[in-house]
Design a protein around this motif. Sequence first.
Motif, mmCIF file in Angstrom:
data_model
loop_
_atom_site.group_PDB
_atom_site.id
_atom_site.type_symbol
_atom_site.label_atom_id
_atom_site.label_comp_id
_atom_site.label_asym_id
_atom_site.label_seq_id
_atom_site.Cartn_x
_atom_site.Cartn_y
_atom_site.Cartn_z
ATOM 1 N N ARG A 228 -7.651 6.165 24.998
ATOM 2 C CA ARG A 228 -6.078 5.619 25.215
ATOM 3 C C ARG A 228 -5.999 5.475 23.818
ATOM 4 N N LEU A 229 -6.186 6.151 22.677
ATOM 5 C CA LEU A 229 -6.544 5.886 21.208
ATOM 6 C C LEU A 229 -5.855 6.978 20.815
ATOM 7 N N ASP A 230 -6.130 8.547 21.444
ATOM 8 C CA ASP A 230 -5.299 9.288 21.320
ATOM 9 C C ASP A 230 -3.649 9.804 21.233
ATOM 10 N N VAL A 231 -3.175 8.633 22.604
ATOM 11 C CA VAL A 231 -1.945 8.845 22.652
ATOM 12 C C VAL A 231 -1.123 7.286 21.509
ATOM 13 N N HIS A 316 11.088 22.602 33.198
ATOM 14 C CA HIS A 316 11.111 23.630 32.398
ATOM 15 C C HIS A 316 11.501 22.984 30.457
ATOM 16 N N LYS A 317 11.790 21.764 30.036
ATOM 17 C CA LYS A 317 11.913 21.141 29.287
ATOM 18 C C LYS A 317 10.567 21.017 28.543
ATOM 19 N N PHE A 318 9.576 21.137 29.206
ATOM 20 C CA PHE A 318 8.071 20.862 29.266
ATOM 21 C C PHE A 318 7.048 22.061 29.344
ATOM 22 N N ASN A 319 7.930 23.184 29.184
ATOM 23 C CA ASN A 319 6.804 24.528 28.354
ATOM 24 C C ASN A 319 6.263 24.177 27.543
ATOM 25 N N GLY A 320 6.096 23.233 26.307
ATOM 26 C CA GLY A 320 5.362 23.423 25.149
ATOM 27 C C GLY A 320 4.297 22.516 25.421
ATOM 28 N N ALA A 321 3.993 21.934 26.925
ATOM 29 C CA ALA A 321 2.607 21.449 27.120
ATOM 30 C C ALA A 321 1.452 22.058 27.634
ATOM 31 N N ILE A 322 2.206 23.455 27.996
ATOM 32 C CA ILE A 322 1.259 24.209 28.244
ATOM 33 C C ILE A 322 -0.019 24.718 27.498
ATOM 34 N N PRO A 323 0.148 24.865 26.228
ATOM 35 C CA PRO A 323 -1.017 25.425 25.689
ATOM 36 C C PRO A 323 -2.229 24.231 25.602
ATOM 37 N N ILE A 324 -1.357 22.989 25.498
ATOM 38 C CA ILE A 324 -2.281 22.006 24.790
ATOM 39 C C ILE A 324 -2.895 21.449 26.212
ATOM 40 N N PHE A 325 -2.417 22.383 27.397
ATOM 41 C CA PHE A 325 -2.662 21.856 28.584
ATOM 42 C C PHE A 325 -3.714 22.819 28.855
ATOM 43 N N SER A 326 -3.983 24.238 28.373
ATOM 44 C CA SER A 326 -5.012 24.516 28.321
ATOM 45 C C SER A 326 -6.254 24.230 27.720
ATOM 46 N N TYR A 327 -5.797 23.798 26.181
ATOM 47 C CA TYR A 327 -6.686 24.032 25.844
ATOM 48 C C TYR A 327 -7.295 22.444 25.689
ATOM 49 N N PHE A 328 -6.734 21.635 26.286
ATOM 50 C CA PHE A 328 -7.549 20.874 27.758
ATOM 51 C C PHE A 328 -8.275 20.857 28.052
ATOM 52 N N ALA A 365 -14.039 8.610 17.349
ATOM 53 C CA ALA A 365 -12.307 9.939 17.481
ATOM 54 C C ALA A 365 -11.692 9.619 16.326
ATOM 55 N N LEU A 366 -11.738 7.645 16.296
ATOM 56 C CA LEU A 366 -11.029 6.690 15.172
ATOM 57 C C LEU A 366 -10.905 8.100 13.946
ATOM 58 N N ILE A 367 -11.778 8.372 13.769
ATOM 59 C CA ILE A 367 -11.955 9.223 12.095
ATOM 60 C C ILE A 367 -11.177 10.649 12.242
ATOM 61 N N ALA A 368 -11.664 10.978 13.297
ATOM 62 C CA ALA A 368 -11.162 12.561 13.935
ATOM 63 C C ALA A 368 -9.319 12.446 14.169
ATOM 64 N N TYR A 369 -9.277 11.240 14.475
ATOM 65 C CA TYR A 369 -7.813 11.768 14.930
ATOM 66 C C TYR A 369 -6.875 11.466 13.545
ATOM 67 N N TRP A 370 -7.714 10.503 12.740
ATOM 68 C CA TRP A 370 -6.820 9.999 11.672
ATOM 69 C C TRP A 370 -6.850 11.096 10.476
ATOM 70 N N TYR A 371 -7.772 12.184 10.909
ATOM 71 C CA TYR A 371 -7.973 13.266 9.866
ATOM 72 C C TYR A 371 -6.684 14.445 10.271
ATOM 73 N N PHE A 372 -7.327 14.931 11.787
ATOM 74 C CA PHE A 372 -6.233 15.402 12.274
ATOM 75 C C PHE A 372 -5.721 15.707 12.836
ATOM 76 N N ILE A 373 -4.745 14.472 13.221
ATOM 77 C CA ILE A 373 -3.709 14.413 13.841
ATOM 78 C C ILE A 373 -2.568 15.110 13.104
ATOM 79 N N GLY A 380 -4.371 18.193 17.178
ATOM 80 C CA GLY A 380 -6.099 17.385 16.647
ATOM 81 C C GLY A 380 -6.199 16.358 17.217
ATOM 82 N N ALA A 381 -4.520 16.125 18.255
ATOM 83 C CA ALA A 381 -5.628 14.755 19.026
ATOM 84 C C ALA A 381 -6.773 15.786 19.459
ATOM 85 N N ILE A 382 -6.412 16.687 19.927
ATOM 86 C CA ILE A 382 -7.294 17.166 21.585
ATOM 87 C C ILE A 382 -8.754 17.572 20.662
ATOM 88 N N ILE A 383 -8.468 18.013 19.492
ATOM 89 C CA ILE A 383 -10.344 17.949 18.628
ATOM 90 C C ILE A 383 -10.802 16.840 17.958
#
Length: 412
Positions: A228-231, A316-328, A365-373, A380-383
């Motif tokens: 749950r740390l990513d969110v 349709h307001k959530f269409n921006g989630a499509i590329p995020i979901f693709s990486y996921f 993950a904590l270090i990665a989130y801290w740097y990339f988000i 960055g959260a996906i990374i």
Amino acid sequence: MKKIVSNIGWLLLEHGSRLIFALLSTSLLARGLGVEQYGLFQYALNLILVFMSISFICGAEVIVPMLVNASAKRRRLILGNAFYLRLFFSILAYVFLVSFVYISNTREQFYLILILGLILLVSEAFSVVTAWLQSQTNIKPKTILVISTSLIKCLIVALLFFFNVVDPIYYAFAWVFEAGFIAFGLICIYKNISKSNFFYFSKPMFFYLLKKGFPFFIALLLMYSFLRLDVIMLRHFSDLVTLGLYTSANQLLLSIVAVSPILAMSLAPAFVYEKSIINIKRNIIYITIFMVVVSLLIAVIMNYLSPIIIPLLFGHKFNGAIPIFSYFLWVMTLYFINEGLNVYFIRMQLGRMLIFKWLLVLLGALIAYWYFIPLYGAYGAIIGYSIGYSVACIFSVCVMFLDSNKFISAAV
């Protein structure tokens, strides 16, 4: 054997129905609240799940074996003290949750989290009945209760949506109702079947269960914190629109990956329950390869369907989630690999190793989130998510093919 197969069938039905109703509720919630408020609501739920892990002090892996052949008196002793142990840690979790929200910069969500947090007080303590039902290979009553309650919750959310309710606090009561009604239903199931209650306290048993369950508890606490740390990090290092789009993609992913542990544990009995350690390791590699193939197949199909599914579920307001979901979807393969490799830890009963594993995963993950988000937002959260699961997979492989004690000594 027939009873076991039937029990597995009811378990699968419970998980399947829960996923379907959760998706329906989430879909209506997203449409009713909009991107930003939906993201905040999901943040609140994720925060509560992190603190809920504090109440996982005496899990089913501890009390189910103790209950299998227990007498009525022994059963009451085990269930009663497991109940009070979990209840104590649930109250502790709620106090920590409220304190965290109050001192952090999430005070605008204080009342929402205060209400949703009531889930903590009923979820784990009363689920000792579930452990008892598992020990009796009779999960059917609980499955019927969960399906019925999930349906009612979904109908409540639908009513709020159709009456154009936009305040997330009203939706929060639907989640609290679900947890509370399941807790009440479990008590009724126990009293109806056993013709007794389990509210009994014994200081020696209380501390025995605390000691026995502690290693599993630490591992679960670390694991749930990572999951749950990513969110939570995204909420504090990004904007609300990004949070809403990410959590919608993440919610859909969680619905898909739920099949992974079921798949791994279904394959395990046929492949790893033998004496030869060489054959066990070889068969776990086969299971993991199969898991990779399944994950890639799902990724290809869902990547093609995501431009249809996401607008259909969330609007349709959530269409921006499509590329995020693709990486996921491509990162999802690491999740499946980890579930395949987890079979080794379960087979070899390496509970202590899981503590080291999830501690390393959480730190990575904590270090990665801290740097990339702050740099890349949702991506960055996906990374960070992918780095966390990469650490989990590498650690699992090292434990499998290196001497466990030497590996831990080197790690420490």
